[in-house]
Design a protein around this motif. Structure first.
Motif, PDB file in Angstrom:
ATOM      1  N   PHE A  87      -1.369  -3.954  -5.564  1.00  0.00           N
ATOM      2  CA  PHE A  87      -0.901  -2.609  -5.220  1.00  0.00           C
ATOM      3  C   PHE A  87      -2.125  -1.794  -4.804  1.00  0.00           C
ATOM      4  O   PHE A  87      -2.987  -1.478  -5.620  1.00  0.00           O
ATOM      5  CB  PHE A  87      -0.191  -1.938  -6.406  1.00  0.00           C
ATOM      6  CG  PHE A  87       0.432  -0.624  -6.016  1.00  0.00           C
ATOM      7  CD1 PHE A  87       1.770  -0.552  -5.654  1.00  0.00           C
ATOM      8  CD2 PHE A  87      -0.330   0.528  -5.967  1.00  0.00           C
ATOM      9  CE1 PHE A  87       2.334   0.658  -5.250  1.00  0.00           C
ATOM     10  CE2 PHE A  87       0.220   1.738  -5.558  1.00  0.00           C
ATOM     11  CZ  PHE A  87       1.558   1.799  -5.207  1.00  0.00           C
ATOM     12  N   ALA A 129      -3.596   1.523  -3.805  1.00  0.00           N
ATOM     13  CA  ALA A 129      -3.196   2.923  -4.007  1.00  0.00           C
ATOM     14  C   ALA A 129      -3.874   3.814  -2.971  1.00  0.00           C
ATOM     15  O   ALA A 129      -5.090   3.984  -2.989  1.00  0.00           O
ATOM     16  CB  ALA A 129      -3.576   3.369  -5.414  1.00  0.00           C
ATOM     17  N   GLN A 140       0.854  -1.183   0.000  1.00  0.00           N
ATOM     18  CA  GLN A 140       0.000   0.000   0.000  1.00  0.00           C
ATOM     19  C   GLN A 140       0.889   1.232   0.000  1.00  0.00           C
ATOM     20  O   GLN A 140       1.637   1.460   0.951  1.00  0.00           O
ATOM     21  CB  GLN A 140      -0.912   0.045   1.232  1.00  0.00           C
ATOM     22  CG  GLN A 140      -1.752   1.309   1.209  1.00  0.00           C
ATOM     23  CD  GLN A 140      -2.705   1.495   2.376  1.00  0.00           C
ATOM     24  OE1 GLN A 140      -2.813   2.584   2.921  1.00  0.00           O
ATOM     25  NE2 GLN A 140      -3.412   0.441   2.757  1.00  0.00           N
ATOM     26  N   ASN A 172      -3.657  -5.082 -11.155  1.00  0.00           N
ATOM     27  CA  ASN A 172      -3.527  -5.412  -9.718  1.00  0.00           C
ATOM     28  C   ASN A 172      -3.656  -4.178  -8.821  1.00  0.00           C
ATOM     29  O   ASN A 172      -3.387  -4.254  -7.624  1.00  0.00           O
ATOM     30  CB  ASN A 172      -2.180  -6.115  -9.441  1.00  0.00           C
ATOM     31  CG  ASN A 172      -0.993  -5.207  -9.724  1.00  0.00           C
ATOM     32  OD1 ASN A 172      -1.099  -4.235 -10.466  1.00  0.00           O
ATOM     33  ND2 ASN A 172       0.154  -5.521  -9.135  1.00  0.00           N
ATOM     34  N   ILE A 173      -4.080  -3.047  -9.396  1.00  0.00           N
ATOM     35  CA  ILE A 173      -4.183  -1.814  -8.594  1.00  0.00           C
ATOM     36  C   ILE A 173      -5.586  -1.684  -7.999  1.00  0.00           C
ATOM     37  O   ILE A 173      -6.591  -1.800  -8.708  1.00  0.00           O
ATOM     38  CB  ILE A 173      -3.836  -0.574  -9.454  1.00  0.00           C
ATOM     39  CG1 ILE A 173      -2.354  -0.630  -9.837  1.00  0.00           C
ATOM     40  CG2 ILE A 173      -4.167   0.716  -8.700  1.00  0.00           C
ATOM     41  CD1 ILE A 173      -1.908   0.463 -10.782  1.00  0.00           C
ATOM     42  N   GLN A 222      -4.016   1.577 -15.157  1.00  0.00           N
ATOM     43  CA  GLN A 222      -2.557   1.421 -15.213  1.00  0.00           C
ATOM     44  C   GLN A 222      -2.130  -0.042 -15.125  1.00  0.00           C
ATOM     45  O   GLN A 222      -1.267  -0.489 -15.870  1.00  0.00           O
ATOM     46  CB  GLN A 222      -1.869   2.235 -14.108  1.00  0.00           C
ATOM     47  CG  GLN A 222      -2.163   3.730 -14.143  1.00  0.00           C
ATOM     48  CD  GLN A 222      -1.813   4.362 -15.485  1.00  0.00           C
ATOM     49  OE1 GLN A 222      -0.676   4.291 -15.930  1.00  0.00           O
ATOM     50  NE2 GLN A 222      -2.797   4.973 -16.138  1.00  0.00           N
ATOM     51  N   LYS A 223      -2.738  -0.790 -14.190  1.00  0.00           N
ATOM     52  CA  LYS A 223      -2.408  -2.222 -14.019  1.00  0.00           C
ATOM     53  C   LYS A 223      -3.629  -2.913 -13.428  1.00  0.00           C
ATOM     54  O   LYS A 223      -4.376  -2.311 -12.638  1.00  0.00           O
ATOM     55  CB  LYS A 223      -1.259  -2.429 -13.005  1.00  0.00           C
ATOM     56  CG  LYS A 223       0.047  -1.769 -13.347  1.00  0.00           C
ATOM     57  CD  LYS A 223       0.938  -2.666 -14.170  1.00  0.00           C
ATOM     58  CE  LYS A 223       2.227  -1.940 -14.539  1.00  0.00           C
ATOM     59  NZ  LYS A 223       2.705  -2.242 -15.866  1.00  0.00           N
ATOM     60  N   TYR A 236      -0.270   6.612  -4.584  1.00  0.00           N
ATOM     61  CA  TYR A 236      -0.209   6.565  -6.047  1.00  0.00           C
ATOM     62  C   TYR A 236      -1.433   7.268  -6.602  1.00  0.00           C
ATOM     63  O   TYR A 236      -2.573   6.969  -6.239  1.00  0.00           O
ATOM     64  CB  TYR A 236      -0.182   5.104  -6.527  1.00  0.00           C
ATOM     65  CG  TYR A 236       0.061   4.932  -8.022  1.00  0.00           C
ATOM     66  CD1 TYR A 236       0.906   5.796  -8.730  1.00  0.00           C
ATOM     67  CD2 TYR A 236      -0.543   3.897  -8.724  1.00  0.00           C
ATOM     68  CE1 TYR A 236       1.133   5.628 -10.089  1.00  0.00           C
ATOM     69  CE2 TYR A 236      -0.311   3.710 -10.090  1.00  0.00           C
ATOM     70  CZ  TYR A 236       0.530   4.586 -10.761  1.00  0.00           C
ATOM     71  OH  TYR A 236       0.750   4.417 -12.109  1.00  0.00           O
ATOM     72  N   LEU A 253      -6.147   5.542 -12.645  1.00  0.00           N
ATOM     73  CA  LEU A 253      -5.355   4.645 -11.787  1.00  0.00           C
ATOM     74  C   LEU A 253      -5.615   3.182 -12.120  1.00  0.00           C
ATOM     75  O   LEU A 253      -4.692   2.385 -12.277  1.00  0.00           O
ATOM     76  CB  LEU A 253      -5.787   4.849 -10.330  1.00  0.00           C
ATOM     77  CG  LEU A 253      -4.919   5.644  -9.392  1.00  0.00           C
ATOM     78  CD1 LEU A 253      -5.541   5.667  -8.008  1.00  0.00           C
ATOM     79  CD2 LEU A 253      -3.509   5.082  -9.327  1.00  0.00           C
ATOM     80  N   LEU A 256       5.919  -0.911  -8.647  1.00  0.00           N
ATOM     81  CA  LEU A 256       4.827  -1.557  -9.401  1.00  0.00           C
ATOM     82  C   LEU A 256       5.329  -2.760 -10.207  1.00  0.00           C
ATOM     83  O   LEU A 256       4.708  -3.833 -10.157  1.00  0.00           O
ATOM     84  CB  LEU A 256       4.128  -0.537 -10.308  1.00  0.00           C
ATOM     85  CG  LEU A 256       3.012   0.275  -9.630  1.00  0.00           C
ATOM     86  CD1 LEU A 256       2.596   1.448 -10.518  1.00  0.00           C
ATOM     87  CD2 LEU A 256       1.798  -0.591  -9.342  1.00  0.00           C
ATOM     88  N   CYS A 296       5.811  -5.597  -7.807  1.00  0.00           N
ATOM     89  CA  CYS A 296       4.518  -6.171  -7.379  1.00  0.00           C
ATOM     90  C   CYS A 296       3.992  -7.139  -8.443  1.00  0.00           C
ATOM     91  O   CYS A 296       3.527  -8.232  -8.123  1.00  0.00           O
ATOM     92  CB  CYS A 296       3.491  -5.062  -7.144  1.00  0.00           C
ATOM     93  SG  CYS A 296       3.770  -4.136  -5.628  1.00  0.00           S
ATOM     94  N   GLU A 323       5.871   3.928  -9.925  1.00  0.00           N
ATOM     95  CA  GLU A 323       5.964   3.379 -11.286  1.00  0.00           C
ATOM     96  C   GLU A 323       7.361   2.858 -11.607  1.00  0.00           C
ATOM     97  O   GLU A 323       7.511   1.921 -12.387  1.00  0.00           O
ATOM     98  CB  GLU A 323       5.556   4.454 -12.306  1.00  0.00           C
ATOM     99  CG  GLU A 323       4.071   4.754 -12.238  1.00  0.00           C
ATOM    100  CD  GLU A 323       3.646   5.902 -13.132  1.00  0.00           C
ATOM    101  OE1 GLU A 323       4.520   6.563 -13.736  1.00  0.00           O
ATOM    102  OE2 GLU A 323       2.424   6.135 -13.202  1.00  0.00           O
TER     103      GLU A 323
END
Ligand SMILES: NC(=O)c1ccc[n+]([C@@H]2O[C@H](COP(=O)([O-])OP(=O)(O)OC[C@H]3O[C@@H](n4cnc5c(N)ncnc54)[C@H](OP(=O)(O)O)[C@@H]3O)[C@@H](O)[C@H]2O)c1
Length: 329
Positions: free
Chosen positions: A200, A202, A175, A273-274, A270-271, A178, A267, A190, A193, A186
């Motif tokens: 992740f 944020a 945590q 897993n966020i 971006q990925k 972000y 956000l 990330l 992770c 970044e």
């Protein structure tokens, strides 16, 4: 509400969680009855991932969550943290303690305040340079073995230490801050992770409110609001930062969205897993934020945001010197 897997933890969570910190302190006056209404509204919206810490309101925040969950069979996941030791209740000055003895006592105290038998996700809130990460991770693994916690993670850890922790035991989540105006993760955290299947989470995904376009001058924040102390909210940086992030409101107007929804959708794009955990004490904001889970932004819009707010563009540091204690990124 879409769901996202919490890294290596044995459960998934709502794609957007709820940060509860502001319900106890930091962002001006609080009201428990109103906070409880927001918490119940979150559950109604399908949010089941609630973020707290033993230091938010020096225990008040965990007790508030106990009022929300106890006596009901709400299927909620609670993440709490330990490791920041306040010098005096309510004050900002802090020490760090990640030792096994302290961790075990802190975990018992959180379980008591939360009125739970097990913590779903237990974070090290800040990394104590005195404690080797392998020892801290080993002690957290013991808490998993003992059934006190289901999974664990770290806040504001470096990729080097995350690598070392993952070599000892699977880590469920990192945590760290972000958002469009804080992009430090970044560079290496990330990617690390992703490599180790760590979620992740944020925090401050709305730039502590700045990305919502709600504020134009420091005077709009309550006099007791702790953001006055943060360099990015100092008068000499405030209006520059308001101008910097105004693109978020411009885009939201064009797309008929709210600025917070654009910031959260950026956000989440971006990925995979966020998992953002925006904080709010208002049901209207909560609803807007929850709706962001199903907003998809075109690549053109994502590029426009990246061009307008490139990494490092925010004026001022994100913390004071005291606040940077134990922040490794
Ligand atoms: N690990 C760490 O060290 C760390 C550090 C900071 C935070 N956190 C966690 O992350 C959570 C979220 O971060 P945060 O609260 O600092 O910042 P944030 O979520 O970026 O922003 C919260 C601020 O934005 C406002 N807001 C929320 N949704 C809004 C909307 N749709 N429109 C307009 N304004 C909106 C809130 O107002 P109201 O409150 O007035 O509704 C509050 O002032 C915290 O609650 C905490 O659980 C962790």
């Amino acid at each position: 509400m879409n769901r996202r897997q919490l890294g290596t933890a044995p459960f998934d969570v709502s794609a957007i969680g709820l940060g509860c910190m502001g319900m106890s302190e930091f962002y001006g006056p609080t009201n428990d009855d109103e906070s409880l209404e927001v918490l119940h509204a979150a559950a109604d919206l399908g949010i089941d991932f609630f973020d707290t810490s033993d230091m938010y309101g020096s225990g008040h925040n965990e007790k508030l969550l106990a009022k929300f969950t106890s006596g009901s069979d709400l299927p909620v996941r609670i993440a709490t943290k330990f490791g920041i030791v306040r010098q005096q209740s309510g004050g900002y000055a802090r020490g760090l303690n990640n030792s096994k003895g302290y961790m075990k006592k802190a975990c018992e105290a959180s379980l008591r305040r939360l009125k739970r038998d097990v913590i779903d996700l237990y974070y090290v809130h800040r990394i104590d340079p005195q404690a080797p990460i392998e020892e801290t991770t080993g002690a957290l693994a013991e808490l998993v073995e003992e059934g006190k916690i289901l999974s664990f993670g770290y806040s504001e850890i470096s990729s080097e230490n995350l690598e070392r922790a993952c070599a000892v035991h699977p880590v469920a989540a990192v945590q760290s801050e972000y958002s469009l105006w804080t992009r430090d993760a970044e560079k290496s955290v990330l990617p690390c992770c992703e490599k180790h299947n760590v979620a992740f989470v944020a925090y401050s995904p709305l730039g502590r409110g700045m990305l919502t376009g709600a504020y134009k001058t420091p005077g709009e924040l309550h006099q007791e609001d702790a953001r006055h102390n943060l360099p990015r909210f100092h008068p000499e940086n405030f209006s520059e930062n308001v101008n910097l992030v105004s693109v978020v409101a411009d885009i939201s107007n064009r797309l008929d969205l709210k600025p917070a929804q654009v910031a959260l959708a950026w956000l989440m794009s971006q990925k995979a897993n966020i998992i953002p955990i925006p904080g709010t004490r208002h049901i209207q904001y909560l609803t807007e934020n929850a709706e962001a889970a199903s907003v998809k932004l075109d690549q053109q819009i994502l590029d426009e945001l990246d061009r307008a707010i490139p990494p490092g563009a925010a004026r001022g540091e994100r913390y004071t010197e005291e606040g940077f204690k134990g922040v490794q990124m």
